[in-house]
Enzyme design. Structure first.
Site, PDB file in Angstrom:
ATOM      1  N   GLY A   1      29.710  32.112   5.503  1.00  0.00           N
ATOM      2  CA  GLY A   1      31.248  32.593   6.621  1.00  0.00           C
ATOM      3  C   GLY A   1      31.629  32.919   6.927  1.00  0.00           C
ATOM      4  CG  HIS A   2      34.291  34.604   4.407  1.00  0.00           C
ATOM      5  ND1 HIS A   2      34.263  34.444   3.186  1.00  0.00           N
ATOM      6  CD2 HIS A   2      35.699  34.129   4.008  1.00  0.00           C
ATOM      7  CE1 HIS A   2      35.569  33.069   2.697  1.00  0.00           C
ATOM      8  NE2 HIS A   2      36.141  34.031   3.549  1.00  0.00           N
TER       9      HIS A   2
ATOM     10  CB  VAL B   1      28.595  29.281   8.465  1.00  0.00           C
ATOM     11  CG1 VAL B   1      27.860  29.273   7.966  1.00  0.00           C
ATOM     12  CG2 VAL B   1      29.029  30.420   9.952  1.00  0.00           C
TER      13      VAL B   1
ATOM     14  NE  ARG C   1      42.412  25.793  -1.419  1.00  0.00           N
ATOM     15  CZ  ARG C   1      42.822  26.954  -0.985  1.00  0.00           C
ATOM     16  NH1 ARG C   1      42.782  26.739   0.335  1.00  0.00           N
ATOM     17  NH2 ARG C   1      43.762  27.580  -0.989  1.00  0.00           N
TER      18      ARG C   1
HETATM   19  P1  AMP Z   1      39.736  32.366   3.751  1.00  0.00           P
HETATM   20  O1  AMP Z   1      38.942  33.482   2.449  1.00  0.00           O
HETATM   21  O2  AMP Z   1      39.903  31.401   3.901  1.00  0.00           O
HETATM   22  O3  AMP Z   1      40.765  32.658   4.148  1.00  0.00           O
HETATM   23  O4  AMP Z   1      39.094  33.158   4.943  1.00  0.00           O
HETATM   24  C1  AMP Z   1      39.102  34.406   5.996  1.00  0.00           C
HETATM   25  C2  AMP Z   1      38.421  33.458   7.168  1.00  0.00           C
HETATM   26  O5  AMP Z   1      37.530  33.589   7.146  1.00  0.00           O
HETATM   27  C3  AMP Z   1      39.025  32.684   8.678  1.00  0.00           C
HETATM   28  O6  AMP Z   1      39.362  32.640   9.725  1.00  0.00           O
HETATM   29  C4  AMP Z   1      38.872  31.566   7.740  1.00  0.00           C
HETATM   30  O7  AMP Z   1      39.064  30.719   8.487  1.00  0.00           O
HETATM   31  C5  AMP Z   1      37.460  31.620   8.204  1.00  0.00           C
HETATM   32  N1  AMP Z   1      35.458  31.213   7.300  1.00  0.00           N
HETATM   33  C6  AMP Z   1      36.069  30.780   6.561  1.00  0.00           C
HETATM   34  N2  AMP Z   1      34.564  29.638   6.103  1.00  0.00           N
HETATM   35  C7  AMP Z   1      34.575  30.195   6.855  1.00  0.00           C
HETATM   36  C8  AMP Z   1      33.142  28.739   7.455  1.00  0.00           C
HETATM   37  N3  AMP Z   1      32.688  28.048   6.687  1.00  0.00           N
HETATM   38  N4  AMP Z   1      33.113  29.428   8.982  1.00  0.00           N
HETATM   39  C9  AMP Z   1      33.723  29.825   9.465  1.00  0.00           C
HETATM   40  N5  AMP Z   1      34.351  31.378   8.728  1.00  0.00           N
HETATM   41  C10 AMP Z   1      34.995  30.627   8.023  1.00  0.00           C
END
Ligand code: AMP
Length: 285
Positions: free
Chosen positions: A36-37, A176, A187
């Site tokens: 996703g990232h 994603v 998580r």
């Molecule tokens: P986090 O590391 O969880 O704070 O997420 C960092 C960025 O990645 C944020 O903009 C989230 O929305 C995005 N993000 C996290 N999981 C996904 C995913 N499965 N698909 C798309 N973007 C994601």
């Protein structure tokens, strides 16, 4: 690829990129990177020549009972993934670097931060907005990319940059999923095997709700879509529903129970606990 922890060093690096005529694209994360990232990094690459990723587990967005201390970390793995994705700079500051004098100043987006994750995680969006504002102040990107996985957060941050006249374009990356539909999330690493299997229910519920809207010729009643979704989630072994909400796409305005939902109008947002692990997901119906 460079990796810097110091705020001033990052400012200098970004100044230099801009002086050389390169657009800076920015992807803020809390690390433990997954596909996703990485999809956001690729999207940033389409809009900018210099890609900066921040990896910072921001304490001010965690509640006292939340998972700050056990949040998964993997600095080496993250660096390898960033290198492979063509990232130019990783900014991985310490808490002291981001909050050198503690935290007295906060940024808050009022209306959009209410309800859903804002209500269930008091202070969460205040912490997110504050750290994103600070990161934007350090990096000064042309574009910043955020995922639709955190749908409410995305709308809150769009509003933050509009209201504060931040000279940055916000770009949204599609959510994603794993092959079985579970939304990718750092998580997910907390889930026991049986919880991991049960967690596909979030995506299945969203799909069932979308089908209900698509099948109903003149639109489906919000009340029925909510009842269907709650009903399905409440039956899932080991799941505890935190919220199920149907909102207007984009504005996140609440919809009346008697409102008629037509395809492409409303977004269904879910938060569900499996043990102490809280998962969120959403889908435009
Ligand atoms: P986090 O590391 O969880 O704070 O997420 C960092 C960025 O990645 C944020 O903009 C989230 O929305 C995005 N993000 C996290 N999981 C996904 C995913 N499965 N698909 C798309 N973007 C994601």
């Amino acid at each position: 690829m460079q990796e810097l922890r110091d705020v001033e060093a990052v400012r200098r690096w970004c100044d230099e990129a801009r002086r050389a005529g390169r657009r800076v694209g920015f992807v803020p994360t809390m690390g433990y990177l997954h596909e996703g990232h990485l999809s956001l990094l690729r999207l940033a690459r389409q809009h900018a020549e210099s890609i900066v990723v921040s990896i910072f587990v921001n304490p001010t967005q965690f509640g006292p009972q939340e998972d700050l201390s056990r949040y998964p970390r993997d600095a080496e793995g993250d660096a390898a993934k960033c290198r492979e994705a063509g990232v130019d700079l990783i900014f991985s500051p310490s808490v002291e670097a981001m909050y050198p004098a503690g935290a007295q100043t906060f940024v808050e987006v009022q209306h959009l931060s209410q309800g859903m994750c804002g209500e269930r995680r008091p202070g969460h969006f205040r912490g997110v907005c504050t750290v994103v504002e600070k990161l934007l102040n350090v990096v000064g990107p042309c574009v910043a990319v955020f995922g639709e996985k955190d749908y409410q957060q995305l709308q809150v941050l769009r509003r933050l940059v509009t209201d504060l006249l931040q000279p940055v374009e916000i770009i949204a990356g599609p959510l994603v999923r794993e092959p079985d539909g579970l939304a990718m999330s750092s998580r997910n690493a907390y889930l026991e095997p049986n919880q991991r299997r049960a967690a596909v229910a979030l995506h299945q519920t969203l799909c069932a709700a979308r089908e209900r809207v698509a099948e109903a010729g003149g639109g489906a009643l919000a009340r029925d879509v909510l009842a269907l979704s709650r009903g399905r989630l409440e039956k899932v072994e080991g799941a505890r529903v935190d919220y199920v909400e149907l909102r207007q796409g984009g504005s996140l305005d609440p919809l009346a129970e008697e409102a008629t939902i037509r395809p492409g109008e409303a977004v269904l947002l879910l938060a569900v606990f499996f043990g102490s692990t809280r998962l969120i997901d959403n889908l435009m119906l």
